[in-house]
Design a protein around this motif. Structure first.
Motif, short mmCIF file in Angstrom:
data_model
loop_
_atom_site.label_atom_id
_atom_site.label_comp_id
_atom_site.label_asym_id
_atom_site.label_seq_id
_atom_site.Cartn_x
_atom_site.Cartn_y
_atom_site.Cartn_z
N THR A 34 -12.16 39.17 22.24
CA THR A 34 -12.69 38.67 23.53
C THR A 34 -13.04 37.31 22.35
O THR A 34 -13.32 38.45 21.08
CB THR A 34 -14.00 39.35 24.25
OG1 THR A 34 -13.75 39.34 24.68
CG2 THR A 34 -14.48 37.38 24.80
N THR A 51 -16.43 32.02 27.24
CA THR A 51 -15.40 33.18 25.65
C THR A 51 -14.22 32.65 26.87
O THR A 51 -13.35 32.56 27.71
CB THR A 51 -16.27 34.25 26.25
OG1 THR A 51 -16.39 34.94 28.19
CG2 THR A 51 -17.44 34.21 25.68
N VAL A 52 -13.37 33.64 25.67
CA VAL A 52 -12.01 33.63 26.26
C VAL A 52 -11.20 35.16 25.76
O VAL A 52 -11.27 35.46 24.44
CB VAL A 52 -11.38 32.41 26.01
CG1 VAL A 52 -11.16 32.12 24.42
CG2 VAL A 52 -9.71 32.40 26.46
N THR A 53 -10.36 35.82 26.43
CA THR A 53 -10.35 36.78 26.30
C THR A 53 -8.52 36.85 25.71
O THR A 53 -8.01 35.59 25.78
CB THR A 53 -10.05 37.71 27.44
OG1 THR A 53 -8.58 37.28 28.65
CG2 THR A 53 -10.78 37.95 28.28
N GLY A 55 -6.02 38.33 26.58
CA GLY A 55 -5.07 37.43 28.59
C GLY A 55 -5.06 36.56 28.35
O GLY A 55 -4.78 35.93 29.31
N GLY A 56 -6.75 35.24 28.06
CA GLY A 56 -6.69 34.32 28.36
C GLY A 56 -7.41 33.62 29.26
O GLY A 56 -7.44 32.69 30.27
N SER A 57 -8.61 35.15 29.30
CA SER A 57 -8.89 34.42 31.20
C SER A 57 -10.08 34.65 29.61
O SER A 57 -11.13 34.41 29.54
CB SER A 57 -9.33 35.96 31.63
OG SER A 57 -8.46 36.96 32.00
N THR A 58 -10.89 33.12 31.02
CA THR A 58 -12.04 32.29 30.60
C THR A 58 -13.55 32.35 31.33
O THR A 58 -13.52 32.62 32.29
CB THR A 58 -12.03 31.01 30.42
OG1 THR A 58 -11.49 30.30 31.46
CG2 THR A 58 -10.98 30.31 28.89
N ASN A 59 -14.63 31.96 30.88
CA ASN A 59 -15.77 32.96 31.05
C ASN A 59 -16.80 31.67 30.73
O ASN A 59 -17.11 31.01 29.47
CB ASN A 59 -16.53 33.79 31.17
CG ASN A 59 -17.32 33.79 31.86
OD1 ASN A 59 -17.59 33.89 32.93
ND2 ASN A 59 -19.02 34.25 31.09
N THR A 65 -19.67 24.29 33.34
CA THR A 65 -17.67 24.40 33.61
C THR A 65 -18.20 22.72 34.26
O THR A 65 -18.52 22.25 34.72
CB THR A 65 -18.02 25.24 35.39
OG1 THR A 65 -18.49 26.56 34.80
CG2 THR A 65 -16.86 25.10 35.41
N THR A 69 -14.34 23.50 27.29
CA THR A 69 -13.03 23.87 27.84
C THR A 69 -13.04 24.92 26.41
O THR A 69 -12.76 24.14 25.30
CB THR A 69 -12.27 22.68 27.97
OG1 THR A 69 -12.13 22.56 29.52
CG2 THR A 69 -10.63 23.92 28.24
N SER A 71 -10.30 27.44 23.98
CA SER A 71 -8.35 27.16 24.29
C SER A 71 -8.71 28.07 23.31
O SER A 71 -9.84 28.23 22.42
CB SER A 71 -7.90 26.35 24.40
OG SER A 71 -7.86 25.65 23.70
#
Length: 116
Positions: A34, A51-53, A55-59, A65, A69, A71
């Motif tokens: 992450t 955060t971004v994992t 795998g591309g998952s974002t929080n 929000t 953004t 990336s």
């Protein structure tokens, strides 16, 4: 030892935009599961921005929000934070964070000042 170096901070007027970059000295996809951005305003505790994992998952922090953004570009070992419609309360030092299984690494921070 991996290092994270932030850039892109500065002075911007309310309503403006900035893009922060966090460049890693080694492959982020092989070291961190992450990547994230945090910020610390004067007199306040450090807080999560996004955060971004791997795998591309974002929080995102609920209050951010839609304006911010996160990336990542694994080929460049870089994580970005696009910040739009900035407000004076976004003024803070922004830190990049990389989190592995048993460790985490912080960058030195980059100052963002939103003021007219």
């Amino acid at each position: 030892q991996v290092q994270l170096v932030e850039s892109g901070g500065g002075l911007v007027q309310p309503g403006g935009s900035l893009r922060l970059s966090c460049a890693a000295s080694r492959s982020i996809s092989s070291i961190f599961h992450t990547m994230g951005w945090y910020r610390q305003a004067p007199g306040k505790e450090r807080e999560l921005v996004a955060t971004v994992t791997s795998g591309g998952s974002t929080n995102y922090a609920d209050s951010l929000t839609g304006r911010f953004t996160i990336s990542r570009d694994d080929a460049k070992n870089t994580v970005y934070l696009q910040m739009n419609n900035l407000k004076p309360e976004d003024t803070a030092v922004y830190y990049c964070n990389g989190r592995g299984i048993l460790f985490q690494v912080w960058g030195q921070g980059t100052l963002v000042t939103v003021s007219s």
